[in-house]
Design a protein around this motif. Structure first.
Motif, PDB file in Angstrom:
ATOM      1  N   UNK A  51       0.850  -1.194   0.000  1.00 40.30           N
ATOM      2  CA  UNK A  51       0.000   0.000   0.000  1.00 40.30           C
ATOM      3  C   UNK A  51       0.883   1.240   0.000  1.00 40.30           C
ATOM      4  N   UNK A  52       1.863   1.236   0.869  1.00 40.93           N
ATOM      5  CA  UNK A  52       2.774   2.382   0.984  1.00 40.93           C
ATOM      6  C   UNK A  52       3.533   2.597  -0.327  1.00 40.93           C
ATOM      7  N   UNK A  53       3.998   1.485  -0.922  1.00 40.79           N
ATOM      8  CA  UNK A  53       4.781   1.567  -2.163  1.00 40.79           C
ATOM      9  C   UNK A  53       3.941   2.186  -3.288  1.00 40.79           C
ATOM     10  N   UNK A  54       2.657   1.819  -3.340  1.00 39.83           N
ATOM     11  CA  UNK A  54       1.832   2.249  -4.469  1.00 39.83           C
ATOM     12  C   UNK A  54       1.235   3.629  -4.246  1.00 39.83           C
ATOM     13  N   UNK A  55       0.798   3.900  -3.004  1.00 34.09           N
ATOM     14  CA  UNK A  55       0.077   5.161  -2.788  1.00 34.09           C
ATOM     15  C   UNK A  55       0.938   6.199  -2.085  1.00 34.09           C
ATOM     16  N   UNK A  56       2.120   5.794  -1.647  1.00 40.08           N
ATOM     17  CA  UNK A  56       2.994   6.676  -0.880  1.00 40.08           C
ATOM     18  C   UNK A  56       2.358   7.098   0.430  1.00 40.08           C
ATOM     19  N   UNK A  57       1.332   6.373   0.855  1.00 42.43           N
ATOM     20  CA  UNK A  57       0.705   6.672   2.146  1.00 42.43           C
ATOM     21  C   UNK A  57       0.360   5.359   2.813  1.00 42.43           C
ATOM     22  N   UNK A  58       0.069   5.429   4.116  1.00 41.62           N
ATOM     23  CA  UNK A  58      -0.362   4.229   4.808  1.00 41.62           C
ATOM     24  C   UNK A  58      -1.861   4.049   4.644  1.00 41.62           C
ATOM     25  N   UNK A  59      -2.308   2.788   4.929  1.00 37.09           N
ATOM     26  CA  UNK A  59      -3.735   2.493   4.869  1.00 37.09           C
ATOM     27  C   UNK A  59      -4.480   3.506   5.711  1.00 37.09           C
ATOM     28  N   UNK A  60      -5.562   4.040   5.177  1.00 40.94           N
ATOM     29  CA  UNK A  60      -6.313   5.053   5.927  1.00 40.94           C
ATOM     30  C   UNK A  60      -6.183   6.406   5.269  1.00 40.94           C
ATOM     31  N   UNK A  61      -5.180   6.551   4.438  1.00 43.77           N
ATOM     32  CA  UNK A  61      -5.014   7.809   3.729  1.00 43.77           C
ATOM     33  C   UNK A  61      -4.940   7.599   2.218  1.00 43.77           C
ATOM     34  N   UNK A  62      -5.306   6.390   1.776  1.00 45.73           N
ATOM     35  CA  UNK A  62      -5.248   6.099   0.347  1.00 45.73           C
ATOM     36  C   UNK A  62      -6.475   6.671  -0.342  1.00 45.73           C
ATOM     37  N   UNK A  63      -6.300   7.140  -1.569  1.00 49.76           N
ATOM     38  CA  UNK A  63      -7.439   7.657  -2.342  1.00 49.76           C
ATOM     39  C   UNK A  63      -7.185   7.476  -3.820  1.00 49.76           C
ATOM     40  N   UNK A  64      -8.194   7.649  -4.648  1.00 52.29           N
ATOM     41  CA  UNK A  64      -8.071   7.347  -6.070  1.00 52.29           C
ATOM     42  C   UNK A  64      -7.333   8.404  -6.897  1.00 52.29           C
ATOM     43  N   UNK A  65      -7.212   9.630  -6.329  1.00 50.32           N
ATOM     44  CA  UNK A  65      -6.636  10.712  -7.146  1.00 50.32           C
ATOM     45  C   UNK A  65      -5.147  10.494  -7.340  1.00 50.32           C
ATOM     46  N   UNK A  66      -4.731  10.403  -8.596  1.00 51.86           N
ATOM     47  CA  UNK A  66      -3.312  10.280  -8.900  1.00 51.86           C
ATOM     48  C   UNK A  66      -2.793   8.860  -8.919  1.00 51.86           C
ATOM     49  N   UNK A  67      -3.619   7.892  -8.597  1.00 52.44           N
ATOM     50  CA  UNK A  67      -3.142   6.502  -8.619  1.00 52.44           C
ATOM     51  C   UNK A  67      -2.879   6.096 -10.061  1.00 52.44           C
ATOM     52  N   UNK A  68      -1.821   5.286 -10.239  1.00 53.13           N
ATOM     53  CA  UNK A  68      -1.489   4.867 -11.612  1.00 53.13           C
ATOM     54  C   UNK A  68      -1.903   3.412 -11.869  1.00 53.13           C
ATOM     55  N   UNK A  69      -2.593   2.853 -10.915  1.00 52.37           N
ATOM     56  CA  UNK A  69      -3.091   1.482 -11.093  1.00 52.37           C
ATOM     57  C   UNK A  69      -4.559   1.557 -11.513  1.00 52.37           C
TER      58      UNK A  69
END
Lengths: 569, 569
Positions: B325-343
């Motif tokens: 999660x951290x590797x993909x979103x650069x944040x920990x679980x709880x702060x992930x969101x769809x904006x800017x995700x490349x997946x």
């Protein structure tokens, strides 16, 4: 029911592996199909018969005050260990290991389970007597399943178990069950006999078997032509002759009987009836090394079960060797006789009643004639040693015995405390003491009854069902209905009328050729057949044929419901 | 029936090992007793309920044109090897070795046996369709039997199997069975729902489960308040919102959300409803090493079964590790969101309908507000990803969904050619070609229905039977009959009148104190109670109490048969 909605799978050929008539006909009529050795599927037509049989059994058990329960078919080994049957029962008991490696069996009988229930639920003499029954699939792992449902591995059984404070109460329920079984088999419409039985391995005090009479039966039964007396031929008492023995009229004489060793040979050669020639048989005595002579009339057969019950005779009955015969009688087998023997001689009642008899002379190829008890040798010690014969007086003093073969379909036992003591099934008596209950058990092989009914009721065209358990009471066959709208419509009308009158009728709407349809219905054994065709319709008539008598008649179609209801009642 | 002739074994205490109400009450009311783990004996009172239930099932199956058969409970391993289930079935299949070391099983189901029968007996398309059923004891070696008859090892089952030339014919019988099951459960008097079901391990095309509604049910069911629509909550479609999404009215803004990791936390902190806060969940994609983002509304719950059916998502559904999660979103679980995700981002229909929403900012302890699809991030790929909720529109367009818990008591399947192809069950078609038959199967857990009826119908005093399956419809309790001859005599008279009128009545002649007798009968759950005592007798009156409503009344004794018959109809 419309035949077109029913699986009717009749076979023209008799299946090769079916040895007895009921098995053959159940397969041919499409009542059952084999799944594996001793395992059969009941097809729709057969299941109707089974369910009707079951319903009669249930109604009569309820009427008798028995309470229906349903115990698990799978039983824990622990209970069977408690009754000590887990080891004793042998490989007929299908043992099962569950996923947790616990041991169980597929119950062939439920004495342990019901006794376990009773010891938990019944605490007081006030709750006794009680009689529980169930109708349930049972399993017995027969070594060689055969004869279709007659000796299947999986079968439908009605088993009942009664519990009592004392023998008098047990006897009352036992008598009730005896009467109930008689009602059940009478209602089904079977010729049967209740037969005194040995209690066998199950143990206990008193026991009757219920046999359906049929020439293919495994057991020979002796029964009175004037009373309810019946017993297995092996167990039936041969009544001792009454009155005085005829006086001696001949002199004892040694005669040559060269190479005449059998009763038939000697009887013919000396021109004496077999009933006047006595057979002497040497068997092992109960004391180590001792020998006993048994004497029966030449026309009678030694009953080994009776003989081995004699206190001097060893059980199981063992004939001594040819050498021993020679040593004791100084003659070979075939010339042995009671005169001059120094071993105990036990004489059948009937043999002791003969005067001027013939017997072996204890010298090879010689016999004695004109021998008389009390003159040429001592008055004998007598016993009942022979098998009964047709025409013997009935032991109950009423009428004479007939002998027929029977199929055991029911069995009632007085078990006593056999199971209840091992499982410690106790109740509190009126005086507050703990007392072991006494127990009876009562079985009917429901699926076996169906097979036995066929053994007793069939001809070369097929089964002839008793009305009470016929899959359908009446079959209505419209002839060539596919060619005649009015036949089809009239048949439908008659069918609906019969249904509305509560008649259990099958409409054979399969459109087969009449001969084929008739043959099917005769094979299946529907008791009453109605045939509706163009010709009869012209005259407003319908044809009728009775499956059992073969009698046919015609009557007016408008009267069909009345006439059929008369025939059914 | 006189209670004094009936084993009434009620218990005051709730047995410790009984976890659910039906198990507790079946033990307390003396309907069943445990023999061993998952094995129960039906006592007389319980068996009456079971037999009544069985009779309704049989009548309706017959009415539907199904034919009753009875297959062996013990089945040869060979057939299960042919269908490839011998190895697959797992340890629930109780395997048995007979005395000749041949392998069998105690059948939990009979697809193989019936298909074997059909391939031998059914040869032509003319014999199709056909529907065979049986009512039989089955065995499933549960690893942890529990809940009494709800998850027993030995149980009574109605199983039916239909065979067809084509899918249209199968569908017709399937619809017939659907209607038949509805009639059966309606006649019994149960509140139930037919639920679209997954076909599970048995395979096939279409399937419905029949659930009795009860708060203790294992399964949650969604059903329409206006139509017959019902489905397992896991499978019910969440209808996509209709119309246009509201226009964006806010600007996307990064806000601090220190230590706010859950939707509840964020929603409260930002004072936005949970329905406006979107959850983003990262799961493994179907391609090795790939990750997919799933987005649902904060007030909705991800439906894992639906999610794993999406073509991009790996099944079974697997959430990625915290590191990933951290590797993909650069944040920990709880702060992930769809904006800017490349997946790939897959958005639930309802989440895609929200404007000005809140979501994780892909920076720890930060969220975005005023986010809008098609402006701040692309218009999303949408799918049905969520569990339905009470109040959701029904997928059939009629009414809204309610959610309740249910107990599965019946199941109908379209099996297709699953078994018939493996066992090569073919018929000749009209054109003379060989064709694999297509198949349906239809089960009802008869003993489970009894338990489910109790789960649905009870109160703190005991069972409240639907009249159709009550062990007795009416109980007549004479008060202190041992002290009053006229009470005893009048009770006997009323009892005989009710019996003669065909009422299934129990006379409580046990002579217990009235309170004890009443408590017993309320525990057992007899629907109608009559009480006859000295006081009423003075006025020619009898007391009545309804078990379900608790309503009492008094009426003239001479009218008792009429009034009771009215109450029963």
């Amino acid at each position: 029911m419309r035949a077109s909605n029913l699986l009717i799978s009749t076979l023209k050929e008799t299946p090769a592996d079916a040895e007895i008539v009921s098995h053959q006909l159940m397969l041919r009529a499409g009542l059952i199909r084999r799944l594996a050795s001793g395992l059969y599927t009941w097809l729709p037509m057969g299941l109707k018969v089974l369910r009707k049989t079951e319903a009669i059994v249930r109604e009569e058990m309820d009427r008798a005050g028995a309470q229906e329960v349903l115990m698990p078919s799978v039983q824990p080994a622990e209970l069977w260990q408690e009754s000590q049957r887990w080891e004793k029962y042998g490989p007929e008991l299908l043992r099962i290991t569950d996923r947790h490696q616990r041991e169980f069996c597929y119950g062939p009988t439920h004495e342990e389970v019901i006794t376990d229930l009773v010891r938990q639920e019944i605490r007081s003499y006030k709750q006794l007597p009680v009689n529980f029954y169930q109708i349930q699939t049972k399993f017995r792992d027969e070594i060689r399943p055969r004869f279709g449902l007659m000796r299947a591995r999986e079968f439908l059984m009605k088993d009942a178990y009664s519990f009592h404070l004392d023998q008098a109460s047990l006897q009352e329920t036992y008598d009730n069950m005896y009467a109930t079984y008689s009602r059940i088999f009478s209602r089904i419409g079977l010729e049967f006999r209740a037969v005194q039985a040995d209690t066998g391995s199950i143990g206990g005090n008193a026991s009757h078997e219920f046999h359906v009479l049929a020439s293919s039966g495994e057991d020979a039964i002796a029964f009175s032509d004037k009373s309810d007396y019946a017993a297995n031929v092996e167990l039936a008492e041969a009544v001792a002759p009454q009155g005085e023995r005829a006086a001696a009229s001949e002199t004892m004489t040694v005669v040559e009987t060269p190479a005449k060793h059998t009763i038939d040979d000697v009887s013919q050669y000396l021109n004496k009836p077999a009933s006047q020639c006595l057979k002497t048989l040497l068997v092992e005595g109960v004391e180590e090394g001792s020998v006993v002579a048994l004497v029966v009339r030449g026309d009678h057969e030694l009953n080994e079960i009776k003989a081995e019950k004699h206190p001097l005779v060893a059980a199981p009955l063992t004939f001594v060797t040819a050498e021993k015969v020679l040593e004791i009688s100084h003659a070979n087998i075939g010339s042995v006789g009671p005169v001059g023997l120094t071993i105990p001689v036990i004489v059948d009642h009937a043999a002791a009643f003969v005067s001027d008899f013939v017997c072996g002379a204890n010298q090879d190829d010689k016999h004695l004639t004109g021998v008389n008890w009390g003159r040429d040798l001592p008055e004998p010690e007598t016993a009942d040693l022979r098998k009964v014969m047709a025409g013997d007086p009935s032991p109950d003093g009423q009428g004479h015995l007939e002998i027929a073969r029977g199929i055991e379909v029911g069995h009632i036992f007085q078990l006593g405390e056999n199971y209840s003591s091992k499982l410690n099934a106790v109740v509190l008596t009126e005086s507050g003491k703990s007392q072991i209950v006494t127990m009876g058990c009562y079985g009917i092989g429901v699926s076996r009854v169906v097979a036995a009914a066929i053994e007793q009721n069939h001809d070369d065209r097929g089964i002839i069902w008793p009305e009470s358990i016929a899959p359908y009471q009446v079959v209505l066959v419209p002839v060539n209905a596919h060619k005649s709208v009015r036949v089809k419509e009239k048949a439908e009308e008659v069918y609906q009328q019969l249904l509305a009158a509560g008649v259990d009728v099958l409409l054979d709407d399969r459109g087969l050729r009449p001969g084929v349809a008739f043959a099917d219905m005769e094979l299946i054994g529907i008791p009453h057949r109605l045939i509706l065709g163009e010709r009869g319709l012209d005259n407003g008539m319908i044809e009728y044929k009775n499956r059992r008598s073969g009698d046919g008649e015609e009557f007016a179609i408008y009267d069909v419901v009345n006439i059929i209801k008369q025939k059914l009642s």
